[in-house]
Design an enzyme around this catalytic site. Structure first.
Site, PDB file in Angstrom:
ATOM      1  N   ASP A  94      -5.995  -7.123   9.835  1.00  0.00           N
ATOM      2  CA  ASP A  94      -7.289  -6.196  10.242  1.00  0.00           C
ATOM      3  C   ASP A  94      -8.426  -7.282   9.793  1.00  0.00           C
ATOM      4  O   ASP A  94      -9.666  -7.116  10.089  1.00  0.00           O
ATOM      5  CB  ASP A  94      -7.256  -4.913   9.603  1.00  0.00           C
ATOM      6  CG  ASP A  94      -6.739  -5.026   7.756  1.00  0.00           C
ATOM      7  OD1 ASP A  94      -6.406  -6.161   7.519  1.00  0.00           O
ATOM      8  OD2 ASP A  94      -6.911  -4.127   7.225  1.00  0.00           O
ATOM      9  N   LYS A 127       0.885  -1.087  -0.081  1.00  0.00           N
ATOM     10  CA  LYS A 127       0.035  -0.031  -0.080  1.00  0.00           C
ATOM     11  C   LYS A 127       0.901   1.393  -0.001  1.00  0.00           C
ATOM     12  O   LYS A 127       0.444   2.175   0.614  1.00  0.00           O
ATOM     13  CB  LYS A 127      -0.922   0.019   1.318  1.00  0.00           C
ATOM     14  CG  LYS A 127      -1.899  -1.179   0.976  1.00  0.00           C
ATOM     15  CD  LYS A 127      -2.806  -1.238   2.278  1.00  0.00           C
ATOM     16  CE  LYS A 127      -2.351  -1.647   3.717  1.00  0.00           C
ATOM     17  NZ  LYS A 127      -3.369  -1.835   4.563  1.00  0.00           N
TER      18      LYS A 127
HETATM   19  P1  ADP Z   1      -7.165   1.918   5.675  1.00  0.00           P
HETATM   20  O1  ADP Z   1      -7.587   0.753   4.446  1.00  0.00           O
HETATM   21  O2  ADP Z   1      -6.130   2.673   5.346  1.00  0.00           O
HETATM   22  O3  ADP Z   1      -7.130   0.988   6.851  1.00  0.00           O
HETATM   23  P2  ADP Z   1      -9.827   2.907   5.263  1.00  0.00           P
HETATM   24  O4  ADP Z   1     -10.446   1.193   5.400  1.00  0.00           O
HETATM   25  O5  ADP Z   1     -10.657   3.920   6.160  1.00  0.00           O
HETATM   26  O6  ADP Z   1      -8.563   2.933   5.901  1.00  0.00           O
HETATM   27  O7  ADP Z   1      -9.942   2.961   3.844  1.00  0.00           O
HETATM   28  C1  ADP Z   1      -9.374   4.282   3.498  1.00  0.00           C
HETATM   29  C2  ADP Z   1      -9.625   4.034   1.588  1.00  0.00           C
HETATM   30  O8  ADP Z   1     -10.970   4.049   1.435  1.00  0.00           O
HETATM   31  C3  ADP Z   1      -9.135   5.253   1.059  1.00  0.00           C
HETATM   32  O9  ADP Z   1      -7.754   5.128   0.794  1.00  0.00           O
HETATM   33  C4  ADP Z   1      -9.753   5.379  -0.244  1.00  0.00           C
HETATM   34  O10 ADP Z   1      -9.353   4.688  -1.450  1.00  0.00           O
HETATM   35  C5  ADP Z   1     -10.997   4.630   0.098  1.00  0.00           C
HETATM   36  N1  ADP Z   1     -12.076   5.512   0.264  1.00  0.00           N
HETATM   37  C6  ADP Z   1     -12.491   6.293   1.362  1.00  0.00           C
HETATM   38  N2  ADP Z   1     -13.352   7.008   1.249  1.00  0.00           N
HETATM   39  C7  ADP Z   1     -13.882   6.954  -0.120  1.00  0.00           C
HETATM   40  C8  ADP Z   1     -15.029   7.366  -0.773  1.00  0.00           C
HETATM   41  N3  ADP Z   1     -15.733   8.084  -0.548  1.00  0.00           N
HETATM   42  N4  ADP Z   1     -15.355   6.693  -1.871  1.00  0.00           N
HETATM   43  C9  ADP Z   1     -14.534   5.466  -2.453  1.00  0.00           C
HETATM   44  N5  ADP Z   1     -13.499   5.416  -1.756  1.00  0.00           N
HETATM   45  C10 ADP Z   1     -13.220   5.733  -0.515  1.00  0.00           C
HETATM   46 MG    MG Z   2      -8.096  -0.353   7.823  1.00  0.00          MG
END
Ligand code: ADP
Ligand code: MG
Length: 493
Positions: A229, A194
């Site tokens: 996770d 990532k």
């Molecule tokens: P992580 O994967 O970093 O643990 P999250 O599960 O919160 O965090 O996912 C964040 C990711 O989700 C962002 O990098 C983005 O690609 C995607 N994301 C966040 N908001 C939106 C949205 N409104 N529409 C589409 N994709 C989104």
């Molecule tokens: Mg996450």
């Protein structure tokens, strides 16, 4: 909406009203749609996921899972043992913490568990976004940042919470990168994904890295469970629902885990688990078999920090969908004049267009695609005609459709593997797939495509029993629950 129904040729759009994000000047955008249409058609063809392709992907996922379970290194899928063979029962009690290092954010969570009757009494959390420079820094810098966030969180408690005498606070550490788990509370980092490229941690125990950082902070806490996770999400969802068998994360990256029978894991040599089952972390982001790829995917992969790796992740997860679209639009601007004669400068910046932007554009149902125009203008500095906007939406849809469809096929691959090994375990009864991650949560079209693929592959009858359910932030509570079930102190649950 199809390009064929659009007016073809050069034309003008004029605006005189001043709206936020839209240039107030009267402007003329010349879009040569004839020159762009073939690129859209080719994108749609190269990324198409008709049923036979999805079936191939689902079957290949099943095959790769078996190969990964047979031997380490036997497949793209690492099929990592989680050492979680005791799922939460609901009886867990006490104060526990969770720490979640994802891709975009890092979260700290405090959970008060009250056993069967009271369940989750209270949760509090704080979220901090990970500064860009820490993604490319040293291991110490990253873990110091995490430990200091944890210390700040703990400091704010100000003696509000009391642990039984002699106990130190226990943490479930959710670490969403591939780790070769060596026990429930230790694991060696295999590689960063990532977009992370942190030096000095590959090959190290990430729990030791965190413990050392906590010591540097003078923080008296202990990691009692290291969880992926997906594993945290499965545990968190299972706490409420016994039918949860699979968990999938679709956020910055992607991954999936599921409940496996110990006797179906040939590579496992060691003591039998108490329950005869364990959670296996597939690390399915590394899957690559049969995925339809476009020139844009190949170019993005070549420019990435991990070329040739994480191909499934690069076609279905949030970090990449926007970037693929940007590359498509750049090509359409360079070769096909989609945004007029000149190429908007910002469009050449990697990651300038993000997945949430695609998502926002796809929610625009207006006739003139006003929001699409504003987003293109604000985000990549592109002035667009209506036809250009329609093409942008169609191109985004092609990318998102492939992503959602492939994610759905991956889920079917896991479900059919479980069913093949234990007939009647999955099909013919209610089975829950717990979903989480920002992409799944916020992108309705993506969710729809994912479910469409599952229904098409399994057929209506079987898919009626497969519940694909959002388990919001389940991984935090799940990690705290696993800290409780794996507590170093005596407990009676
Ligand atoms: P992580 O994967 O970093 O643990 P999250 O599960 O919160 O965090 O996912 C964040 C990711 O989700 C962002 O990098 C983005 O690609 C995607 N994301 C966040 N908001 C939106 C949205 N409104 N529409 C589409 N994709 C989104
Ligand atoms: Mg996450």
């Amino acid at each position: 909406m199809s390009v064929n129904s659009l007016a073809v040729g050069s034309f003008y759009v004029s605006r005189s009203r001043s709206r936020r994000g839209v240039p107030p000047i009267r402007m003329a955008v010349r879009s040569n749609i004839v020159s762009v249409a073939p690129f859209l058609t080719k994108l749609q063809r190269d990324s198409a996921t008709p049923l036979p392709v999805l079936r191939y992907v689902a079957d290949a996922m099943t095959t790769d899972m078996r190969a990964g379970l047979a031997t380490d290194g036997g497949s793209d899928l690492k099929m990592i043992l989680s050492y979680v063979d005791c799922l939460p029962s609901g009886n867990e009690k006490g104060l526990f913490y969770a720490l979640d290092l994802g891709g975009t954010n890092f979260r700290v969570l405090r959970v008060q568990l009250g056993g069967k009757q009271e369940r989750v009494i209270a949760t509090e959390f704080e979220q901090v976004s990970i500064p860009q420079e820490l993604m490319f820094g040293t291991s110490e810098e990253l873990f110091d940042f995490i430990a200091s966030g944890l210390a700040n969180f703990a400091k704010k408690e100000g003696g509000k919470f009391h642990l039984p005498h002699g106990r130190i606070r226990e943490i479930g550490f959710t670490f969403s990168f591939p780790v070769k788990q060596t026990s429930i509370d230790s694991g060696i980092l295999i590689k960063w994904t990532k977009g992370f490229a942190v030096s000095g941690s590959a090959g190290r125990d990430v729990v030791a890295c965190l413990n050392e950082a906590m010591e540097r902070q003078g923080l008296d806490m202990r990691v009692s469970a290291l969880v992926n996770d997906t594993v945290g999400t499965l545990a968190g969802a299972r706490y409420w629902d016994d039918d949860v068998m699979v968990a999938v994360i679709l956020g910055t990256g992607t991954n999936a885990c599921y409940v496996e029978r110990i006797d179906a894991i040939p590579k496992l040599r060691g003591p039998e688990s108490f329950s005869g089952r364990t959670i296996v972390n597939t690390e399915w982001g590394a899957f690559s078999n049969g995925i339809p790829l476009t020139e844009y995917d190949r170019d993005m992969d070549a420019a990435s920090i991990n070329p040739g790796e994480q191909i499934f992740e690069k076609t279905i997860s949030g970090m990449y969908l926007g970037e693929i679209a940007r590359r498509v639009l750049l090509k359409m601007a360079e070769v096909g004049d989609i945004f007029g004669k000149s190429v908007p400068e910002k469009l050449s910046t990697p990651s300038a267009l993000r997945t949430p932007d695609l998502c926002a554009m796809q929610q625009d149902n207006s006739d003139d695609l006003q929001s699409v125009g504003s987003i293109l203008y604000n985000v990549v500095g592109a002035e667009s005609s209506l036809s250009a906007r329609k093409i942008v939406v169609e191109a985004s849809d092609a990318i998102v459709k492939r992503g959602g469809h492939l994610a759905g096929a991956g889920i079917v691959g896991i479900l059919q593997k479980m069913e093949e090994d234990s007939s009647g375990l999955i099909f013919g009864k209610r089975t829950v797939v717990a979903m989480d991650g920002g992409l799944y949560e916020h992108y309705p079209q993506y969710r729809r495509y994912l479910k469409e693929a599952v229904t098409e592959l399994l057929g209506l009858e079987i898919s009626k029993n497969i519940v694909i359910e959002h388990s919001k932030d389940g991984s935090g509570i799940g990690a705290a629950l696993l800290a409780a079930t794996n507590s170093k102190y005596d407990h009676d649950y």
